[in-house]
Design a protein around this motif. Structure first.
Motif, PDB file in Angstrom:
ATOM      1  N   HIS A 445       2.185  15.059   7.973  1.00 42.74           N
ATOM      2  CA  HIS A 445       1.425  15.667   6.876  1.00 42.74           C
ATOM      3  C   HIS A 445      -0.077  15.403   6.998  1.00 42.74           C
ATOM      4  O   HIS A 445      -0.837  15.735   6.092  1.00 42.74           O
ATOM      5  CB  HIS A 445       1.937  15.156   5.517  1.00 42.74           C
ATOM      6  N   GLY A 446      -0.467  14.788   8.118  1.00 45.04           N
ATOM      7  CA  GLY A 446      -1.895  14.550   8.351  1.00 45.04           C
ATOM      8  C   GLY A 446      -2.495  13.516   7.414  1.00 45.04           C
ATOM      9  O   GLY A 446      -3.677  13.575   7.088  1.00 45.04           O
ATOM     10  N   LEU A 447      -1.657  12.564   6.962  1.00 46.49           N
ATOM     11  CA  LEU A 447      -2.145  11.530   6.044  1.00 46.49           C
ATOM     12  C   LEU A 447      -2.418  10.254   6.835  1.00 46.49           C
ATOM     13  O   LEU A 447      -1.733   9.969   7.816  1.00 46.49           O
ATOM     14  CB  LEU A 447      -1.096  11.272   4.957  1.00 46.49           C
ATOM     15  N   PRO A 448      -3.408   9.455   6.426  1.00 44.36           N
ATOM     16  CA  PRO A 448      -3.720   8.218   7.158  1.00 44.36           C
ATOM     17  C   PRO A 448      -2.713   7.113   6.814  1.00 44.36           C
ATOM     18  O   PRO A 448      -2.561   6.752   5.640  1.00 44.36           O
ATOM     19  CB  PRO A 448      -5.114   7.847   6.631  1.00 44.36           C
ATOM     20  N   GLU A 449      -2.040   6.586   7.831  1.00 40.99           N
ATOM     21  CA  GLU A 449      -0.986   5.598   7.570  1.00 40.99           C
ATOM     22  C   GLU A 449      -1.535   4.355   6.862  1.00 40.99           C
ATOM     23  O   GLU A 449      -0.861   3.753   6.023  1.00 40.99           O
ATOM     24  CB  GLU A 449      -0.293   5.186   8.876  1.00 40.99           C
ATOM     25  N   SER A 450      -2.803   4.019   7.167  1.00 42.02           N
ATOM     26  CA  SER A 450      -3.375   2.792   6.585  1.00 42.02           C
ATOM     27  C   SER A 450      -3.366   2.833   5.056  1.00 42.02           C
ATOM     28  O   SER A 450      -3.156   1.809   4.408  1.00 42.02           O
ATOM     29  CB  SER A 450      -4.804   2.595   7.095  1.00 42.02           C
ATOM     30  N   ALA A 451      -3.542   4.026   4.484  1.00 40.11           N
ATOM     31  CA  ALA A 451      -3.560   4.132   3.019  1.00 40.11           C
ATOM     32  C   ALA A 451      -2.179   3.910   2.420  1.00 40.11           C
ATOM     33  O   ALA A 451      -2.052   3.686   1.210  1.00 40.11           O
ATOM     34  CB  ALA A 451      -4.104   5.493   2.594  1.00 40.11           C
ATOM     35  N   PHE A 452      -1.144   3.998   3.279  1.00 42.19           N
ATOM     36  CA  PHE A 452       0.231   3.914   2.769  1.00 42.19           C
ATOM     37  C   PHE A 452       0.953   2.639   3.202  1.00 42.19           C
ATOM     38  O   PHE A 452       2.141   2.509   2.993  1.00 42.19           O
ATOM     39  CB  PHE A 452       1.032   5.143   3.215  1.00 42.19           C
ATOM     40  N   GLU A 453       0.196   1.710   3.808  1.00 42.40           N
ATOM     41  CA  GLU A 453       0.832   0.468   4.273  1.00 42.40           C
ATOM     42  C   GLU A 453       1.617  -0.215   3.149  1.00 42.40           C
ATOM     43  O   GLU A 453       2.758  -0.637   3.321  1.00 42.40           O
ATOM     44  CB  GLU A 453      -0.208  -0.510   4.850  1.00 42.40           C
ATOM     45  N   TRP A 454       0.991  -0.321   2.015  1.00 42.55           N
ATOM     46  CA  TRP A 454       1.649  -0.998   0.875  1.00 42.55           C
ATOM     47  C   TRP A 454       2.935  -0.268   0.493  1.00 42.55           C
ATOM     48  O   TRP A 454       3.943  -0.893   0.156  1.00 42.55           O
ATOM     49  CB  TRP A 454       0.694  -1.098  -0.315  1.00 42.55           C
ATOM     50  N   TYR A 455       2.899   1.082   0.548  1.00 36.18           N
ATOM     51  CA  TYR A 455       4.066   1.888   0.174  1.00 36.18           C
ATOM     52  C   TYR A 455       5.199   1.673   1.180  1.00 36.18           C
ATOM     53  O   TYR A 455       6.374   1.574   0.809  1.00 36.18           O
ATOM     54  CB  TYR A 455       3.645   3.357   0.109  1.00 36.18           C
ATOM     55  N   LEU A 456       4.812   1.559   2.447  1.00 37.59           N
ATOM     56  CA  LEU A 456       5.828   1.341   3.487  1.00 37.59           C
ATOM     57  C   LEU A 456       6.506  -0.017   3.325  1.00 37.59           C
ATOM     58  O   LEU A 456       7.683  -0.178   3.672  1.00 37.59           O
ATOM     59  CB  LEU A 456       5.191   1.478   4.876  1.00 37.59           C
ATOM     60  N   ASP A 457       5.785  -0.976   2.753  1.00 37.53           N
ATOM     61  CA  ASP A 457       6.396  -2.288   2.475  1.00 37.53           C
ATOM     62  C   ASP A 457       7.657  -2.148   1.617  1.00 37.53           C
ATOM     63  O   ASP A 457       8.589  -2.945   1.739  1.00 37.53           O
ATOM     64  CB  ASP A 457       5.407  -3.195   1.708  1.00 37.53           C
ATOM     65  N   LEU A 458       7.669  -1.142   0.736  1.00 38.85           N
ATOM     66  CA  LEU A 458       8.834  -0.957  -0.142  1.00 38.85           C
ATOM     67  C   LEU A 458      10.082  -0.660   0.687  1.00 38.85           C
ATOM     68  O   LEU A 458      11.198  -0.902   0.242  1.00 38.85           O
ATOM     69  CB  LEU A 458       8.603   0.165  -1.151  1.00 38.85           C
TER      70      LEU A 458
END
Ligand code: 4AD
Ligand code: MG
Length: 501
Positions: A445-458
């Motif tokens: 989706h062309g989103l930066p993974e760094s912004a979602f690091e916290w979300y991936l922790d879930l």
């Protein structure tokens, strides 16, 4: 015993006593030695009769000087009178002018929407706006009651965020001390984190979308309610959404009778908002859209609209012919009816302009694309209650959606479409739980993974199946009130080209 301050909504309990009302002058009629003041206090309207022979000179002067929207305190006897607005009347013994209003810009005559929107801070006082915003209030209360009764924890998601949720095209960007940030499009991702702490949560907060088109359904700032539940799958999510909407409609019908009447809402369709809601897969919805049944339904609607157009035009012509000879009261009646006829005629004409396009678009709808507003409208016309459409093509849905294990092209998403043509009021679904899958989707989706690091922790720490949805408050109020635009359902709407007042 004289009470010193009473509200109009409490008059029924105060019949036969004397009380003081505090409010604003809504309307005034006068005849020799008598004034009929219609006063509003935010809880209702009541007629106050001021008889020159029964009040002191200062009270009479106050009634005489009171202009539309002047603030007043009226003391008097509260008597039952079925013929009057609200069923009661106040026979004044004393009138005090608290402040005299200048020439009020909003008069009982017709005003254009832009004129009224520019004066939204005053327009809020008019009867229809009062009614709509009280329905909104009731709906807000139902929402909290529904979730609180079932043990959901309300959470406040952040409004300033570092990540997109619903695509990147509608982001409002801001400069957060040199770091890029956004006004949140949805509290969902933070809600998911909270659900892992609490089990079941719901957010209730403002959300923002830079919608660059003007439609009846889109605001740039709107309020969303987003429940999120650990260990829920798509079916449980749909059950919850269904019970939720039944509750909202039932409460509004029971508690907002006056308001819905002021708005002119035909409540029969709301009575039908009962379980079970029809559930269609996206593919079934596409088949229905393309079917001969849809073409026939639209043809029938078109014919009915043409009949209505003819009848309204005939009525208008007959009124115009009769106007010259008509008595004064009849002329007033004809003028009022003319406004109604013209309003309805322009709606009918717009619908008649739209239907041929909508029929074509439905017939030629291609599997794989997202439904447009008109496709949703057409779908809802087949049913008498809200419908749930589930399992959309993954490509039209957000990055966080779980895939259908039976068909990888599909996402386990669902939308609830409100009946009577209103369309989507809820969007949601089951969330992806797999860490690598989510990483891939974020990239795709062309989103930066760094912004979602916290979300991936879930997904790293105790990932579980979970689901949720978002209800748009203003679209819900629009539907319950049966009105044609979201702009009247929020005190101060924010739209393309509208930031003030
Ligand atoms: O379908 P949407 O984009 O879904 C979400 O934001 C999910 N994150 C919700 C979730 O699963 N927790 O938006 C949800 C609802 C829509 O169905 C609609 O009612 C409303 O929000 N909505 C708007 N209302 C007014 N103006 C707009 N521009 C809106 N955009 C969405
Ligand atoms: Mg949606």
């Amino acid at each position: 015993m004289a009470l010193d301050f009473v509200y109009i909504e409490d008059l029924a309990q105060l019949e036969g006593t004397t009380g003081t009302l505090k409010g604003w002058l809504y309307n005034k009629r006068g005849s020799k030695g008598l004034y009929f003041l219609i006063v509003r206090d935010g809880t209702g309207l009541v007629q106050c009769v001021v008889n020159q022979e029964e009040v002191d000179a200062a009270s009479w002067d106050a009634a005489d000087a009171a202009t539309q929207e002047s603030a007043l305190a009226v003391t008097g006897r509260i008597v039952k009178d079925e013929r009057q607005v609200g069923g009661f009347e106040v026979q004044a013994t004393h009138v005090e002018l608290i402040s005299q209003a200048e020439d009020y810009p909003i008069t009982p005559k017709e005003h254009g929407v832009e004129f009224l929107m520019d004066r939204r801070h005053l327009w809020l006082r008019s009867r229809r706006q009062w009614a709509i915003l009280r329905v909104r209030n009731r709906i807000i209360m139902s929402i909290h009651e529904f979730f609180q009764e079932q043990g959901f924890v309300q959470m406040d998601a952040p409004i300033l965020t570092g990540n997109a949720v619903e695509g990147t095209t509608t982001l409002f960007g801001i400069d957060y001390f040199g770091e890029p940030a956004y006004l949140t499009q949805s509290g969902q991702l933070h809600g998911e984190a909270m659900a892992m702490a609490m089990g079941k949560i719901y957010t209730f907060g403002p959300t923002f979308r830079a919608e660059k088109s003007k439609t009846r359904r889109h605001l740039t700032e709107f309020w969303m309610i987003e429940p999120e539940m650990a260990f829920y799958d798509l079916a449980m999510n749909m059950d919850l959404a269904e019970a939720f909407l039944v509750r909202i409609a039932t409460d509004a019908l029971r508690d907002c009778q006056t308001e819905l009447e002021v708005i002119g809402r035909d409540t029969a369709p709301l009575e039908k908002v009962k379980s079970p809601f029809p559930r269609l897969s996206y593919s079934e919805a596409v088949d229905l859209l393309r079917s001969d049944e849809t073409t026939a339904m639209l043809n029938a609607r078109e014919a009915a609209l043409q009949d209505e157009q003819q009848q309204l035009t005939d009525e208008r012509d007959a009124n115009q012919k009769a106007y010259g000879q008509a008595k004064k009261w009849r002329k007033r009646q004809i003028d009022a009816r003319e406004i109604e006829i013209n309003k309805r005629l322009s709606e009918v004409e717009e619908a008649l302009r739209n239907i041929p396009q909508w029929r074509e678009s439905a017939k030629n709808f291609e599997w794989g694309s997202d439904f447009g507003g008109s496709d949703e409208t057409v779908l809802t016309w087949h049913f008498d209650r809200p419908i749930i459409v589930h399992r959309y093509p993954a490509v039209v849905k957000a990055f966080y959606m779980k895939r259908d294990p039976d068909d990888d092209r599909l996402a386990l998403g669902m939308d609830v479409l409100a009946p009577e043509g209103y369309g989507e009021i809820i969007g949601g679904g089951e969330r992806a739980t797999d860490l690598q899958f989510l990483k891939d989707q974020i990239a795709a989706h062309g989103l930066p993974e760094s912004a979602f690091e916290w979300y991936l922790d879930l997904r790293r720490y105790g990932s579980v199946p979970h689901a949720g949805f978002g209800l748009g408050l203003e679209r819900t109020v629009t539907w319950i009130c049966g009105i044609d635009h979201v702009r009247e359902t929020i005190p101060f709407p924010r739209l393309l080209g509208r930031l003030k007042p």
